[in-house]
Scaffold this active site. Structure first.
Site, PDB file in Angstrom:
ATOM      1  N   ASP A  24      49.448  22.192  93.563  1.00 56.75           N
ATOM      2  CA  ASP A  24      48.965  23.007  94.762  1.00 56.75           C
ATOM      3  C   ASP A  24      48.399  24.509  94.031  1.00 56.75           C
ATOM      4  O   ASP A  24      49.079  24.785  92.966  1.00 56.75           O
ATOM      5  CB  ASP A  24      50.044  23.460  95.703  1.00 56.75           C
ATOM      6  CG  ASP A  24      49.681  24.119  96.784  1.00 56.75           C
ATOM      7  OD1 ASP A  24      49.790  23.637  97.900  1.00 56.75           O
ATOM      8  OD2 ASP A  24      48.954  25.140  96.863  1.00 56.75           O
ATOM      9  N   ILE A  25      47.504  24.958  94.263  1.00 57.71           N
ATOM     10  CA  ILE A  25      46.886  26.239  93.639  1.00 57.71           C
ATOM     11  C   ILE A  25      47.882  27.324  93.999  1.00 57.71           C
ATOM     12  O   ILE A  25      47.650  28.336  93.449  1.00 57.71           O
ATOM     13  CB  ILE A  25      45.551  26.572  94.355  1.00 57.71           C
ATOM     14  CG1 ILE A  25      44.708  27.215  93.147  1.00 57.71           C
ATOM     15  CG2 ILE A  25      45.483  27.044  95.578  1.00 57.71           C
ATOM     16  CD1 ILE A  25      43.186  27.330  93.675  1.00 57.71           C
ATOM     17  N   ASN A  32      52.646  19.206 107.133  1.00 55.91           N
ATOM     18  CA  ASN A  32      52.168  20.083 108.103  1.00 55.91           C
ATOM     19  C   ASN A  32      51.262  19.793 109.047  1.00 55.91           C
ATOM     20  O   ASN A  32      50.007  19.038 108.553  1.00 55.91           O
ATOM     21  CB  ASN A  32      51.904  21.371 107.558  1.00 55.91           C
ATOM     22  CG  ASN A  32      52.870  22.111 106.771  1.00 55.91           C
ATOM     23  OD1 ASN A  32      54.177  22.065 107.025  1.00 55.91           O
ATOM     24  ND2 ASN A  32      52.429  22.764 105.670  1.00 55.91           N
ATOM     25  N   VAL A  50      44.657  23.334 105.832  1.00 59.54           N
ATOM     26  CA  VAL A  50      43.466  22.298 105.326  1.00 59.54           C
ATOM     27  C   VAL A  50      43.723  21.113 106.219  1.00 59.54           C
ATOM     28  O   VAL A  50      44.344  20.381 106.155  1.00 59.54           O
ATOM     29  CB  VAL A  50      43.813  21.826 103.758  1.00 59.54           C
ATOM     30  CG1 VAL A  50      42.627  20.866 103.492  1.00 59.54           C
ATOM     31  CG2 VAL A  50      43.370  23.295 103.041  1.00 59.54           C
ATOM     32  N   HIS A  53      47.796  15.883 103.914  1.00 61.83           N
ATOM     33  CA  HIS A  53      48.133  16.020 102.817  1.00 61.83           C
ATOM     34  C   HIS A  53      49.962  16.126 102.765  1.00 61.83           C
ATOM     35  O   HIS A  53      50.209  16.585 103.790  1.00 61.83           O
ATOM     36  CB  HIS A  53      47.741  16.960 101.805  1.00 61.83           C
ATOM     37  CG  HIS A  53      47.666  18.133 102.611  1.00 61.83           C
ATOM     38  ND1 HIS A  53      46.970  18.743 103.701  1.00 61.83           N
ATOM     39  CD2 HIS A  53      48.470  19.562 102.879  1.00 61.83           C
ATOM     40  CE1 HIS A  53      47.108  19.658 104.169  1.00 61.83           C
ATOM     41  NE2 HIS A  53      48.308  20.314 103.741  1.00 61.83           N
TER      42      HIS A  53
HETATM   43  P1  AMP Z   1      48.856  23.107 104.472  1.00 60.49           P
HETATM   44  O1  AMP Z   1      48.933  24.706 104.627  1.00 60.49           O
HETATM   45  O2  AMP Z   1      49.898  22.480 104.926  1.00 60.49           O
HETATM   46  O3  AMP Z   1      47.513  22.609 105.010  1.00 60.49           O
HETATM   47  O4  AMP Z   1      48.653  23.236 102.818  1.00 60.49           O
HETATM   48  C1  AMP Z   1      47.507  23.189 102.335  1.00 60.49           C
HETATM   49  C2  AMP Z   1      47.700  23.677 100.859  1.00 60.49           C
HETATM   50  O5  AMP Z   1      46.556  23.568 100.113  1.00 60.49           O
HETATM   51  C3  AMP Z   1      48.241  24.972 100.581  1.00 60.49           C
HETATM   52  O6  AMP Z   1      49.570  24.775  99.996  1.00 60.49           O
HETATM   53  C4  AMP Z   1      47.344  25.541  99.559  1.00 60.49           C
HETATM   54  O7  AMP Z   1      47.910  26.462  98.775  1.00 60.49           O
HETATM   55  C5  AMP Z   1      46.661  24.210  99.044  1.00 60.49           C
HETATM   56  N1  AMP Z   1      45.396  24.516  98.461  1.00 60.49           N
HETATM   57  C6  AMP Z   1      44.193  25.141  99.148  1.00 60.49           C
HETATM   58  N2  AMP Z   1      43.202  25.092  98.326  1.00 60.49           N
HETATM   59  C7  AMP Z   1      43.430  24.636  97.112  1.00 60.49           C
HETATM   60  C8  AMP Z   1      43.109  24.270  96.006  1.00 60.49           C
HETATM   61  N3  AMP Z   1      41.646  24.509  95.805  1.00 60.49           N
HETATM   62  N4  AMP Z   1      43.567  23.640  94.993  1.00 60.49           N
HETATM   63  C9  AMP Z   1      44.819  23.270  95.237  1.00 60.49           C
HETATM   64  N5  AMP Z   1      45.506  23.295  96.318  1.00 60.49           N
HETATM   65  C10 AMP Z   1      45.050  24.185  97.412  1.00 60.49           C
END
Ligand code: AMP
Ligand code: ZN
Length: 112
Positions: A30-31, A85, A94, A98
């Site tokens: 995760d970023i 989530n 997103v 995931h």
């Molecule tokens: P959610 O809030 O459950 O939809 O999780 C989305 C996750 O994607 C979050 O924890 C973000 O930090 C992660 N995320 C968003 N953009 C990126 C990216 N470019 N690379 C890796 N993780 C990401």
């Protein structure tokens, strides 16, 4: 889906920090990590939310991969948190399915 961030990762347009990949699944760091270990495990096909998952084999494979990664990353014995989530109340940001794998610290309950 070119407008989906995670589909663009699967397609190679965006390069995540990959920790596992096979024909069906991609896993990457995760970023914005919320724990010392914070990996996202995603299906390579676009599935928007857990509500849209109707493939038990793929869902099971996601779980197996996640548990295997927990072992490989050294957090299986102490334990870890897995989270899907879903939509607004779940805090999903997103819209590509995931599974969060979080570990390396004590988790609290209930979640916020
Ligand atoms: P959610 O809030 O459950 O939809 O999780 C989305 C996750 O994607 C979050 O924890 C973000 O930090 C992660 N995320 C968003 N953009 C990126 C990216 N470019 N690379 C890796 N993780 C990401
Ligand atoms: Zn997608």
């Amino acid at each position: 889906m070119t407008d989906c961030l995670f589909c663009r990762m699967v397609g190679g347009a965006i390069k995540p920090d990959i920790v596992f990949e096979n024909d069906h699944i991609l896993a990457f760091n995760d970023i914005s990590p919320q724990a010392p270990v914070h990996v996202l495990v995603i299906p390579k096909i676009h599935i928007a939310t857990l509500n849209d998952l109707n493939d038990t084999r793929l869902g099971g494979e996601m779980l197996e991969v996640t548990a295997s990664l927990a072992t490989q990353l050294g957090i299986a014995t102490d334990g870890y948190r897995t989270v899907f989530n879903c939509n607004t109340h779940g805090g999903q940001t997103v819209q590509h399915l995931h599974l969060h794998l979080l570990g390396g610290r004590q988790m609290s309950w209930p979640p916020g």
